[in-house]
Write a protein that holds these residues in place. Structure first.
Motif, PDB file in Angstrom:
ATOM      1  N   VAL A 171      25.077  38.244  47.544  1.00 16.03           N
ATOM      2  CA  VAL A 171      23.979  38.731  48.620  1.00 16.03           C
ATOM      3  C   VAL A 171      23.957  40.131  48.493  1.00 16.03           C
ATOM      4  CG1 VAL A 171      25.602  38.769  50.622  1.00 16.03           C
ATOM      5  CG2 VAL A 171      23.222  38.298  50.795  1.00 16.03           C
ATOM      6  N   GLN A 172      24.864  40.863  47.824  1.00 14.68           N
ATOM      7  CA  GLN A 172      25.073  42.440  47.899  1.00 14.68           C
ATOM      8  C   GLN A 172      24.084  42.998  46.883  1.00 14.68           C
ATOM      9  OE1 GLN A 172      29.051  43.852  48.072  1.00 14.68           O
ATOM     10  NE2 GLN A 172      29.735  41.693  48.402  1.00 14.68           N
ATOM     11  N   GLU A 173      23.571  41.994  45.821  1.00 17.73           N
ATOM     12  CA  GLU A 173      22.553  42.564  44.753  1.00 17.73           C
ATOM     13  C   GLU A 173      23.036  43.504  44.016  1.00 17.73           C
ATOM     14  OE1 GLU A 173      18.836  43.119  46.872  1.00 17.73           O
ATOM     15  OE2 GLU A 173      18.822  40.764  47.323  1.00 17.73           O
ATOM     16  N   ALA A 174      24.441  43.568  43.587  1.00 16.03           N
ATOM     17  CA  ALA A 174      25.130  44.570  43.235  1.00 16.03           C
ATOM     18  C   ALA A 174      24.644  44.717  41.621  1.00 16.03           C
ATOM     19  CB  ALA A 174      26.397  44.606  43.272  1.00 16.03           C
ATOM     20  N   ASP A 175      25.147  45.957  40.857  1.00 18.41           N
ATOM     21  CA  ASP A 175      24.859  46.186  39.421  1.00 18.41           C
ATOM     22  C   ASP A 175      26.269  45.907  38.730  1.00 18.41           C
ATOM     23  OD1 ASP A 175      22.367  47.188  39.593  1.00 18.41           O
ATOM     24  OD2 ASP A 175      23.076  49.038  40.557  1.00 18.41           O
ATOM     25  N   LEU A 176      27.342  45.849  39.406  1.00 17.20           N
ATOM     26  CA  LEU A 176      28.637  45.567  38.835  1.00 17.20           C
ATOM     27  C   LEU A 176      29.219  44.420  39.583  1.00 17.20           C
ATOM     28  CD1 LEU A 176      31.238  46.033  37.041  1.00 17.20           C
ATOM     29  CD2 LEU A 176      31.577  48.049  38.453  1.00 17.20           C
ATOM     30  N   TYR A 177      30.015  43.415  39.112  1.00 15.26           N
ATOM     31  CA  TYR A 177      30.574  42.346  39.782  1.00 15.26           C
ATOM     32  C   TYR A 177      31.864  42.190  39.256  1.00 15.26           C
ATOM     33  CZ  TYR A 177      26.183  40.847  41.946  1.00 15.26           C
ATOM     34  OH  TYR A 177      25.061  40.787  42.561  1.00 15.26           O
ATOM     35  N   LEU A 178      32.973  42.384  40.037  1.00 15.76           N
ATOM     36  CA  LEU A 178      34.283  42.421  39.762  1.00 15.76           C
ATOM     37  C   LEU A 178      34.873  40.892  40.445  1.00 15.76           C
ATOM     38  CD1 LEU A 178      35.169  46.080  40.266  1.00 15.76           C
ATOM     39  CD2 LEU A 178      34.532  44.875  38.341  1.00 15.76           C
ATOM     40  N   LEU A 179      35.593  40.198  39.559  1.00 20.40           N
ATOM     41  CA  LEU A 179      36.014  38.888  40.084  1.00 20.40           C
ATOM     42  C   LEU A 179      37.183  38.790  39.638  1.00 20.40           C
ATOM     43  CD1 LEU A 179      32.783  38.430  38.847  1.00 20.40           C
ATOM     44  CD2 LEU A 179      33.136  36.385  40.189  1.00 20.40           C
ATOM     45  N   ASP A 180      38.382  38.338  40.484  1.00 16.68           N
ATOM     46  CA  ASP A 180      39.678  38.336  40.230  1.00 16.68           C
ATOM     47  C   ASP A 180      40.179  36.785  40.125  1.00 16.68           C
ATOM     48  OD1 ASP A 180      42.369  38.561  40.196  1.00 16.68           O
ATOM     49  OD2 ASP A 180      42.592  39.874  41.796  1.00 16.68           O
ATOM     50  N   GLU A 181      40.369  36.309  38.940  1.00 16.18           N
ATOM     51  CA  GLU A 181      40.552  34.967  38.623  1.00 16.18           C
ATOM     52  C   GLU A 181      39.724  33.832  39.350  1.00 16.18           C
ATOM     53  OE1 GLU A 181      44.341  33.655  37.951  1.00 16.18           O
ATOM     54  OE2 GLU A 181      45.288  35.613  37.547  1.00 16.18           O
ATOM     55  N   PRO A 182      38.557  33.998  39.451  1.00 16.24           N
ATOM     56  CA  PRO A 182      37.572  33.017  40.197  1.00 16.24           C
ATOM     57  C   PRO A 182      37.529  31.606  39.730  1.00 16.24           C
ATOM     58  CG  PRO A 182      36.361  34.305  38.382  1.00 16.24           C
ATOM     59  CD  PRO A 182      37.764  34.887  38.367  1.00 16.24           C
ATOM     60  N   PHE A 183      38.219  31.423  38.600  1.00 15.37           N
ATOM     61  CA  PHE A 183      38.252  29.968  38.251  1.00 15.37           C
ATOM     62  C   PHE A 183      39.767  29.305  38.502  1.00 15.37           C
ATOM     63  CE2 PHE A 183      35.624  32.035  34.848  1.00 15.37           C
ATOM     64  CZ  PHE A 183      34.391  31.451  35.385  1.00 15.37           C
ATOM     65  N   ALA A 184      40.546  29.993  38.885  1.00 18.66           N
ATOM     66  CA  ALA A 184      41.829  29.357  39.185  1.00 18.66           C
ATOM     67  C   ALA A 184      42.083  28.314  40.329  1.00 18.66           C
ATOM     68  CB  ALA A 184      42.849  30.414  40.015  1.00 18.66           C
ATOM     69  N   GLY A 185      42.534  27.200  40.146  1.00 19.90           N
ATOM     70  CA  GLY A 185      42.481  26.026  40.865  1.00 19.90           C
ATOM     71  C   GLY A 185      41.266  25.677  41.495  1.00 19.90           C
ATOM     72  N   VAL A 186      40.094  25.663  40.572  1.00 19.13           N
ATOM     73  CA  VAL A 186      39.022  25.031  41.191  1.00 19.13           C
ATOM     74  C   VAL A 186      38.579  23.938  40.122  1.00 19.13           C
ATOM     75  CG1 VAL A 186      38.061  27.282  41.891  1.00 19.13           C
ATOM     76  CG2 VAL A 186      37.385  26.629  39.455  1.00 19.13           C
TER      77      VAL A 186
END
Length: 265
Positions: A171-186
């Motif tokens: 929703v922030q419509e950013a230019d740079l996205y930083l994600l910290d282990e988004p796939f862990a435990g999913v």
């Protein structure tokens, strides 16, 4: 000083000004109790690509990301976002933290969590207009969570919670996205949904940086890779940098040679 970057389709390399890189790090050091967790790291993230930050447990992956965001203090080093300071460019980036770091008992609805991504836009009065709610619902739709908009966030599964926090970043419509282990435990369905959204962002010209732990999916998911084991081991395209030699240097005896050959071969 220009950095030469090869395009994903093998076209002629182009020179990229470091001051315009989505994320540029020079000499970054972070220490806990005087012991370096990240030591004198340089990193340059190429625009419009997906980069995985990988390394063994305790290598400093999440620490590096949090230091870039100012969440934890740096002993030394400089961080620039699109050639600007973090404060000047904060509106151009979005961050998805580790799910384990969130207080899921906080009494908030899913739609409220996504609207938190608009806090800079809403201002101190937090006046949510219909247009803001529509944007939040559209982002929930992108991650398959629109039907859960009124649900309490603590009532969701781990995978559902991760999707909601991705929607908050979208929703922030950013230019740079930083994600910290988004796939862990999913679950597998959530991982597939997340990577689909991230690839869509790349197709729109956005830049995505992910702290990642599953070496087997690096070649499938990412364009570039940054290997760290407190110090930088290597960075570059997956084709040239995600090699058994570099992985052996980063992980040492923590990975069997057969596994190294399988993931990098």
């Amino acid at each position: 000083m220009p950095l030469t970057l090869a395009s994903r389709d093998g076209a002629t390399p182009v020179a990229e000004d470091l001051t315009r890189a989505p994320l540029s790090v020079r000499g970054l050091t972070v220490a806990y109790a005087e012991k370096p967790a990240v030591f004198s790291v340089d990193m340059t993230i190429a625009p419009g690509r997906m980069t995985a930050i990988i390394g063994p447990n305790g290598a400093g992956k999440s620490t590096l990301l949090k230091a870039c965001l100012g969440i934890i203090p740096r002993v030394s080093g400089q961080v620039q976002i699109f050639g600007q300071s973090l404060e000047a460019a904060r509106g151009r980036l979005a961050y998805v933290p580790q799910r384990a770091s969130i207080d899921w008992d906080f009494p908030a609805r899913v739609i409220d969590v996504v609207l938190m991504g608009l806090s800079r836009e809403l201002g101190l009065l937090r006046r949510v207009r219909a247009s803001h709610r529509d944007r939040a619902l559209a982002c929930l739709d992108r991650v398959g969570m629109r039907d859960f908009a009124e649900r309490q966030i603590g009532q969701l599964s781990g995978g559902q919670q991760q999707r909601v926090f991705l929607a908050r970043a979208l929703v922030q419509e950013a230019d740079l996205y930083l994600l910290d282990e988004p796939f862990a435990g999913v679950d597998a369905a959530t991982e597939k949904a997340i990577i689909s959204v991230l690839k869509d962002l790349r197709a729109q010209g956005r830049t995505v940086v992910v702290v990642h732990h599953d070496l087997a999916t690096v070649p499938e998911y990412f364009d570039d890779v940054f290997l760290i084991a407190t110090r930088k081991i290597a960075e570059g395209s997956v084709d040239t940098t995600f090699t058994a030699d570099n992985l052996q240097t980063a992980y040492g005896g923590r990975l069997a040679m057969a596994q190294l050959d399988r993931v990098a071969g």
